[in-house]
Design a protein around this motif. Structure first.
Motif, PDB file in Angstrom:
ATOM      1  N   LEU A 148       0.817  -1.218   0.000  1.00  0.00           N
ATOM      2  CA  LEU A 148       0.000   0.000   0.000  1.00  0.00           C
ATOM      3  C   LEU A 148       0.856   1.275   0.000  1.00  0.00           C
ATOM      4  CD1 LEU A 148      -2.810  -1.072   2.518  1.00  0.00           C
ATOM      5  CD2 LEU A 148      -2.872  -1.103   0.029  1.00  0.00           C
ATOM      6  N   LYS A 149       2.159   1.101  -0.082  1.00  0.00           N
ATOM      7  CA  LYS A 149       3.111   2.218  -0.152  1.00  0.00           C
ATOM      8  C   LYS A 149       2.926   3.178   1.019  1.00  0.00           C
ATOM      9  CE  LYS A 149       3.662   2.030  -5.137  1.00  0.00           C
ATOM     10  NZ  LYS A 149       3.473   2.687  -6.425  1.00  0.00           N
ATOM     11  N   THR A 150       2.949   2.621   2.191  1.00  0.00           N
ATOM     12  CA  THR A 150       2.868   3.452   3.387  1.00  0.00           C
ATOM     13  C   THR A 150       3.775   2.832   4.465  1.00  0.00           C
ATOM     14  OG1 THR A 150       1.330   4.486   4.930  1.00  0.00           O
ATOM     15  CG2 THR A 150       0.808   2.258   4.262  1.00  0.00           C
ATOM     16  N   THR A 151       3.687   3.386   5.674  1.00  0.00           N
ATOM     17  CA  THR A 151       4.580   2.880   6.720  1.00  0.00           C
ATOM     18  C   THR A 151       3.900   1.766   7.508  1.00  0.00           C
ATOM     19  OG1 THR A 151       3.759   4.516   8.279  1.00  0.00           O
ATOM     20  CG2 THR A 151       5.677   5.139   6.968  1.00  0.00           C
ATOM     21  N   GLU A 152       4.734   1.036   8.211  1.00  0.00           N
ATOM     22  CA  GLU A 152       4.214  -0.080   9.002  1.00  0.00           C
ATOM     23  C   GLU A 152       3.330   0.429  10.151  1.00  0.00           C
ATOM     24  OE1 GLU A 152       7.332  -2.588  10.406  1.00  0.00           O
ATOM     25  OE2 GLU A 152       5.939  -3.966  11.365  1.00  0.00           O
ATOM     26  N   SER A 153       3.734   1.560  10.762  1.00  0.00           N
ATOM     27  CA  SER A 153       2.939   2.098  11.878  1.00  0.00           C
ATOM     28  C   SER A 153       1.564   2.557  11.390  1.00  0.00           C
ATOM     29  CB  SER A 153       3.693   3.254  12.534  1.00  0.00           C
ATOM     30  OG  SER A 153       3.904   4.278  11.604  1.00  0.00           O
ATOM     31  N   THR A 154       1.509   3.088  10.180  1.00  0.00           N
ATOM     32  CA  THR A 154       0.209   3.493   9.607  1.00  0.00           C
ATOM     33  C   THR A 154      -0.692   2.272   9.440  1.00  0.00           C
ATOM     34  OG1 THR A 154       1.340   5.248   8.400  1.00  0.00           O
ATOM     35  CG2 THR A 154      -0.856   4.702   7.648  1.00  0.00           C
ATOM     36  N   ILE A 155      -0.085   1.198   8.972  1.00  0.00           N
ATOM     37  CA  ILE A 155      -0.857  -0.038   8.788  1.00  0.00           C
ATOM     38  C   ILE A 155      -1.402  -0.520  10.130  1.00  0.00           C
ATOM     39  CG2 ILE A 155      -0.689  -2.487   8.105  1.00  0.00           C
ATOM     40  CD1 ILE A 155      -0.676  -0.508   5.750  1.00  0.00           C
ATOM     41  N   ARG A 156      -0.539  -0.474  11.135  1.00  0.00           N
ATOM     42  CA  ARG A 156      -0.970  -0.955  12.459  1.00  0.00           C
ATOM     43  C   ARG A 156      -2.122  -0.106  13.009  1.00  0.00           C
ATOM     44  NH1 ARG A 156       2.242  -4.934  14.250  1.00  0.00           N
ATOM     45  NH2 ARG A 156       4.400  -4.984  13.525  1.00  0.00           N
ATOM     46  N   SER A 157      -2.012   1.199  12.853  1.00  0.00           N
ATOM     47  CA  SER A 157      -3.071   2.059  13.400  1.00  0.00           C
ATOM     48  C   SER A 157      -4.381   1.893  12.606  1.00  0.00           C
ATOM     49  CB  SER A 157      -2.618   3.521  13.396  1.00  0.00           C
ATOM     50  OG  SER A 157      -2.536   3.995  12.099  1.00  0.00           O
ATOM     51  N   ARG A 158      -4.258   1.713  11.280  1.00  0.00           N
ATOM     52  CA  ARG A 158      -5.477   1.500  10.472  1.00  0.00           C
ATOM     53  C   ARG A 158      -6.143   0.173  10.843  1.00  0.00           C
ATOM     54  NH1 ARG A 158      -3.587   3.077   4.347  1.00  0.00           N
ATOM     55  NH2 ARG A 158      -3.167   5.281   4.737  1.00  0.00           N
ATOM     56  N   LEU A 159      -5.311  -0.801  11.088  1.00  0.00           N
ATOM     57  CA  LEU A 159      -5.825  -2.121  11.447  1.00  0.00           C
ATOM     58  C   LEU A 159      -6.554  -2.063  12.788  1.00  0.00           C
ATOM     59  CD1 LEU A 159      -5.817  -4.964  10.304  1.00  0.00           C
ATOM     60  CD2 LEU A 159      -3.665  -5.397  11.499  1.00  0.00           C
ATOM     61  N   TYR A 160      -5.969  -1.342  13.718  1.00  0.00           N
ATOM     62  CA  TYR A 160      -6.578  -1.178  15.041  1.00  0.00           C
ATOM     63  C   TYR A 160      -7.939  -0.483  14.909  1.00  0.00           C
ATOM     64  CZ  TYR A 160      -7.178   0.476  19.842  1.00  0.00           C
ATOM     65  OH  TYR A 160      -7.679   0.738  21.074  1.00  0.00           O
ATOM     66  N   ARG A 161      -7.950   0.602  14.156  1.00  0.00           N
ATOM     67  CA  ARG A 161      -9.207   1.355  13.977  1.00  0.00           C
ATOM     68  C   ARG A 161     -10.266   0.493  13.287  1.00  0.00           C
ATOM     69  NH1 ARG A 161      -6.018   5.914  12.417  1.00  0.00           N
ATOM     70  NH2 ARG A 161      -6.567   5.561  10.263  1.00  0.00           N
ATOM     71  N   ALA A 162      -9.819  -0.262  12.278  1.00  0.00           N
ATOM     72  CA  ALA A 162     -10.765  -1.095  11.516  1.00  0.00           C
ATOM     73  C   ALA A 162     -11.410  -2.145  12.420  1.00  0.00           C
ATOM     74  CB  ALA A 162     -10.037  -1.772  10.364  1.00  0.00           C
ATOM     75  N   ARG A 163     -10.604  -2.785  13.197  1.00  0.00           N
ATOM     76  CA  ARG A 163     -11.128  -3.847  14.066  1.00  0.00           C
ATOM     77  C   ARG A 163     -12.099  -3.278  15.104  1.00  0.00           C
ATOM     78  NH1 ARG A 163      -8.636  -8.817  14.020  1.00  0.00           N
ATOM     79  NH2 ARG A 163      -9.344  -9.136  16.135  1.00  0.00           N
ATOM     80  N   HIS A 164     -11.742  -2.139  15.673  1.00  0.00           N
ATOM     81  CA  HIS A 164     -12.619  -1.543  16.682  1.00  0.00           C
ATOM     82  C   HIS A 164     -13.909  -1.027  16.066  1.00  0.00           C
ATOM     83  CE1 HIS A 164     -10.582  -1.626  20.621  1.00  0.00           C
ATOM     84  NE2 HIS A 164      -9.579  -1.989  19.839  1.00  0.00           N
ATOM     85  N   ALA A 165     -13.804  -0.464  14.877  1.00  0.00           N
ATOM     86  CA  ALA A 165     -15.014   0.017  14.192  1.00  0.00           C
ATOM     87  C   ALA A 165     -15.928  -1.157  13.854  1.00  0.00           C
ATOM     88  CB  ALA A 165     -14.617   0.759  12.918  1.00  0.00           C
ATOM     89  N   LEU A 166     -15.327  -2.249  13.414  1.00  0.00           N
ATOM     90  CA  LEU A 166     -16.121  -3.432  13.064  1.00  0.00           C
ATOM     91  C   LEU A 166     -16.803  -4.026  14.305  1.00  0.00           C
ATOM     92  CD1 LEU A 166     -16.858  -5.303  10.728  1.00  0.00           C
ATOM     93  CD2 LEU A 166     -14.797  -6.613  11.203  1.00  0.00           C
ATOM     94  N   ALA A 167     -16.062  -4.058  15.400  1.00  0.00           N
ATOM     95  CA  ALA A 167     -16.647  -4.573  16.646  1.00  0.00           C
ATOM     96  C   ALA A 167     -17.797  -3.688  17.104  1.00  0.00           C
ATOM     97  CB  ALA A 167     -15.562  -4.642  17.717  1.00  0.00           C
ATOM     98  N   ALA A 168     -17.609  -2.376  16.953  1.00  0.00           N
ATOM     99  CA  ALA A 168     -18.674  -1.444  17.350  1.00  0.00           C
ATOM    100  C   ALA A 168     -19.919  -1.651  16.484  1.00  0.00           C
ATOM    101  CB  ALA A 168     -18.166  -0.017  17.222  1.00  0.00           C
ATOM    102  N   LEU A 169     -19.707  -1.860  15.198  1.00  0.00           N
ATOM    103  CA  LEU A 169     -20.846  -2.101  14.306  1.00  0.00           C
ATOM    104  C   LEU A 169     -21.590  -3.383  14.670  1.00  0.00           C
ATOM    105  CD1 LEU A 169     -19.254  -1.142  10.857  1.00  0.00           C
ATOM    106  CD2 LEU A 169     -21.172   0.016  11.959  1.00  0.00           C
ATOM    107  N   LEU A 170     -20.814  -4.395  15.011  1.00  0.00           N
ATOM    108  CA  LEU A 170     -21.441  -5.667  15.397  1.00  0.00           C
ATOM    109  C   LEU A 170     -22.225  -5.514  16.691  1.00  0.00           C
ATOM    110  CD1 LEU A 170     -18.574  -8.153  14.521  1.00  0.00           C
ATOM    111  CD2 LEU A 170     -20.889  -8.259  13.638  1.00  0.00           C
ATOM    112  N   GLU A 171     -21.693  -4.723  17.618  1.00  0.00           N
ATOM    113  CA  GLU A 171     -22.395  -4.494  18.886  1.00  0.00           C
ATOM    114  C   GLU A 171     -23.672  -3.697  18.642  1.00  0.00           C
ATOM    115  OE1 GLU A 171     -19.635  -2.739  21.566  1.00  0.00           O
ATOM    116  OE2 GLU A 171     -18.758  -4.653  22.128  1.00  0.00           O
ATOM    117  N   GLN A 172     -23.587  -2.750  17.721  1.00  0.00           N
ATOM    118  CA  GLN A 172     -24.773  -1.950  17.411  1.00  0.00           C
ATOM    119  C   GLN A 172     -25.891  -2.812  16.854  1.00  0.00           C
ATOM    120  OE1 GLN A 172     -23.928   1.244  14.729  1.00  0.00           O
ATOM    121  NE2 GLN A 172     -22.865   2.466  16.256  1.00  0.00           N
ATOM    122  N   GLU A 173     -25.496  -3.764  16.021  1.00  0.00           N
ATOM    123  CA  GLU A 173     -26.506  -4.620  15.386  1.00  0.00           C
ATOM    124  C   GLU A 173     -27.116  -5.620  16.344  1.00  0.00           C
ATOM    125  OE1 GLU A 173     -25.534  -6.524  11.781  1.00  0.00           O
ATOM    126  OE2 GLU A 173     -25.774  -4.698  10.638  1.00  0.00           O
TER     127      GLU A 173
END
Lengths: 177, 161
Positions: A148-173
């Motif tokens: 994705l032509k970015t840094t490893e730390s960016t990937i880690r933070s995006r991954l963290y946000r994605a997982r938490h957002a997905l968990a929040a969506l599942l909890e909402q449902e």
């Protein structure tokens, strides 16, 4: 005269043998359709054959090939403007756990997976892409960053946000079945 | 099962999906197609060039033979001998007369060798000075910048000595 051409073709054939499965998984994570994923794999290697003069310059074949496949699959998805066929039972069955599950459990598990996959599609594009690439077991965080032509730390933070957002969506449902 | 473990499980299964059997073989088969078509097109191009060259060479080689065939043809024996004037009947008129071949009945006299009678030349072809001194001279014509002395001008007294 024909020897370098034959060598190049042998090299591409070796790449097909080694990386087809990885590329298929990368493509399948986006398309969720077996035929489309296979098309992407074939198109990837056709591109490689077309740009075979660059083969000598490539440092990491896995990253290079996954990047080609990733761009192709995103382009295909953009053009198709359709959601992945997550509800297609035949294709969904491909990601179901193999074993001696009862029919009822199979249906429940399929529904869970389908629900999570559907919610992944609602995530922001950058976070969704990192989440899907992280699912491919052959790819490390470093490799995803290179793809994705970015840094490893960016990937880690995006991954963290994605997982938490997905968990929040599942909890909402509501609670999982 | 917690939400996070459920997410992990789904992603794990999504990322470890097995491709249908024979994927590599089908990809390799697909990669063969452009190479084959390329080689076929190359063969076709080379053979087309060879045929074209053969036709051209045979045309060159057969041309004198064809000419000799024409000369040895019985109909060609009755052709007039070279040197005798060809007499062609004048066009009788009608449609297409204007574009028909017109051969003069009498021989056309040969004109004397034409001479250069362009601008700045006499009828015999010699260069002449134009009337106006300001007019540009034709190429290759040299003229003095100062007027030449004429006989009508009386000599100065000093010059007599």
């Amino acid at each position: 005269m024909a020897k370098p051409e034959q060598d190049t073709h042998a090299q591409v054939t070796a790449l097909v043998e080694e990386y087809s499965t990885t590329l298929y998984r990368v493509a399948y994570s986006v398309t969720r359709n077996s035929a489309d994923a296979e098309d992407v794999v074939q198109e990837t290697f056709l591109r490689v054959l077309r740009h075979r003069n660059k083969l000598a310059e490539v440092r990491d074949y896995r990253v290079w090939l996954v990047r080609i496949a990733w761009n192709l699959v995103l382009d295909r998805k953009r053009r198709a403007k359709t959601r992945p066929q997550a509800d297609d039972f035949e294709d969904l069955a491909r990601i179901l756990p193999a074993g001696d599950l009862s029919a009822e459990k199979m249906v429940i598990t399929a529904q869970r997976h389908a629900r999570i996959l559907r919610l992944i599609e609602t995530l922001p594009a950058r976070e969704r892409e990192v989440l899907l690439l992280s699912a491919v077991k052959e790819l490390s965080t470093v490799e995803i960053a290179l793809i994705l032509k970015t840094t490893e730390s960016t990937i880690r933070s995006r991954l963290y946000r994605a997982r938490h957002a997905l968990a929040a969506l599942l909890e909402q449902e509501g609670t999982l079945p | 099962m917690s939400i996070h473990s459920e997410i992990d499980e789904t992603l794990r299964r999504l990322g470890s999906v097995e491709p249908p059997s024979g994927l590599e073989r089908r990809v390799n088969l697909r990669l063969q197609i452009p190479r084959k078509s390329f080689s076929i097109s190359m063969i076709q191009a080379v053979s087309a060039c060879a045929v074209a060259a053969g036709v051209a060479l045979s045309a060159v080689a057969l041309n004198p033979a064809l000419r000799s065939l024409v000369h040895h043809h019985p109909a060609a024996q009755s052709m007039p001998v070279a040197g005798t004037p060809r007499v062609i009947a004048p066009a009788a008129g009608g449609f297409g007369t204007a574009s028909a071949v017109h051969v003069p009945v009498e021989p056309v006299p040969v004109q004397p060798t034409p001479v250069n009678q362009g601008r700045g030349r006499s009828r015999s072809g010699r260069a002449v000075l134009p009337n106006g001194t300001r007019a540009p001279l034709p190429r290759g014509v040299a003229a003095p910048h100062t007027p030449l002395p004429t006989a009508e001008v009386p000599p100065t007294p000093d010059a007599t000595h």
